[in-house]
Design a protein around this motif. Structure first.
Motif, mmCIF file in Angstrom:
data_model
loop_
_atom_site.group_PDB
_atom_site.id
_atom_site.type_symbol
_atom_site.label_atom_id
_atom_site.label_comp_id
_atom_site.label_asym_id
_atom_site.label_seq_id
_atom_site.Cartn_x
_atom_site.Cartn_y
_atom_site.Cartn_z
ATOM 1 N N UNK A 109 0.799 -1.231 0.000
ATOM 2 C CA UNK A 109 0.000 0.000 0.000
ATOM 3 C C UNK A 109 0.830 1.279 0.000
ATOM 4 N N UNK A 110 2.020 1.267 -0.594
ATOM 5 C CA UNK A 110 2.758 2.518 -0.670
ATOM 6 C C UNK A 110 4.254 2.364 -0.625
ATOM 7 N N UNK A 111 4.880 3.335 0.019
ATOM 8 C CA UNK A 111 6.338 3.394 0.096
ATOM 9 C C UNK A 111 6.796 3.642 1.527
ATOM 10 N N UNK A 112 7.940 3.085 1.831
ATOM 11 C CA UNK A 112 8.614 3.375 3.098
ATOM 12 C C UNK A 112 9.737 4.353 2.783
ATOM 13 N N UNK A 113 9.812 5.419 3.542
ATOM 14 C CA UNK A 113 10.820 6.447 3.352
ATOM 15 C C UNK A 113 11.677 6.517 4.608
ATOM 16 N N UNK A 114 12.997 6.406 4.442
ATOM 17 C CA UNK A 114 13.924 6.521 5.565
ATOM 18 C C UNK A 114 14.975 7.551 5.191
ATOM 19 N N UNK A 115 15.140 8.566 6.043
ATOM 20 C CA UNK A 115 16.127 9.614 5.823
ATOM 21 C C UNK A 115 17.134 9.572 6.963
ATOM 22 N N UNK A 116 18.398 9.532 6.599
ATOM 23 C CA UNK A 116 19.482 9.563 7.571
ATOM 24 C C UNK A 116 20.297 10.821 7.302
ATOM 25 N N UNK A 117 20.535 11.610 8.356
ATOM 26 C CA UNK A 117 21.265 12.861 8.200
ATOM 27 C C UNK A 117 22.427 12.908 9.178
ATOM 28 N N UNK A 118 23.590 13.235 8.652
ATOM 29 C CA UNK A 118 24.791 13.472 9.438
ATOM 30 C C UNK A 118 24.721 14.938 9.862
ATOM 31 N N UNK A 119 24.254 15.190 11.076
ATOM 32 C CA UNK A 119 23.976 16.546 11.549
ATOM 33 C C UNK A 119 25.234 17.175 12.153
#
Length: 161
Positions: A109-119
């Motif tokens: 039923x859609x998409x999985x979105x994962x964002x990783x940020x080096x802050x």
């Protein structure tokens, strides 16, 4: 003298009824980028540009009465529609690059979105280690909260009414 410390922030969401290609398009099409990348909004319409190629530049600007917020960087890796890796530069980092990795997976039923940020956290070199660690923790939480606010706008943009 200024010193930089780094911490990893990660946030994810399920975008219902949106295929990975649609999510990827929202991350790379300037007309779509400016509709969801600023949860706090601004008085003027945001401006965005993207040369979606490895080494290509991207930028987005949002103006309010008080100031203009500008984020920009270069694309490091483009793998449509599953992955984007890019740098992020903003005034809060004193010109230091942060790295952002966007992973888009097809799920039921859609998409999985994962964002990783080096802050990056800019601070005075005399600041005690314990204080730096607390600021890094707060910056990670603030960054993850901001990503979730953006995901909410993105989901509204991509989910049919």
């Amino acid at each position: 003298m200024a010193k930089y410390s780094r911490i990893i922030a990660q946030a994810g969401c399920h975008i219902h009824h949106a295929e990975p290609a649609q999510v990827y398009e929202a991350w790379t099409n300037p007309e779509l980028m400016k509709t969801w990348m600023f949860p706090s909004g601004g008085e003027k319409e945001a401006d965005a540009e993207a040369d979606v190629s490895e080494g290509g530049a991207w930028s987005i600007v949002n103006e309010s009465e008080d100031e203009a917020y500008r984020a920009y960087g270069k694309y490091l890796e483009i793998n449509p529609p599953e992955r984007i890796k890019k740098t992020l530069v903003r005034k809060e980092t004193g010109g230091q690059d942060e790295k952002i990795t966007v992973e888009i997976n097809s799920i039921l039923n859609g998409s999985q979105l994962i964002v990783t940020q080096d802050v990056v956290f800019l601070h005075h070199e005399q600041l005690a280690e314990k204080v730096v660690e607390e600021h890094l923790r707060e910056e990670r939480l603030r960054t993850e909260k901001y990503w979730h606010e953006m995901f909410s706008l993105l989901s509204k943009q991509l989910t049919p009414s």
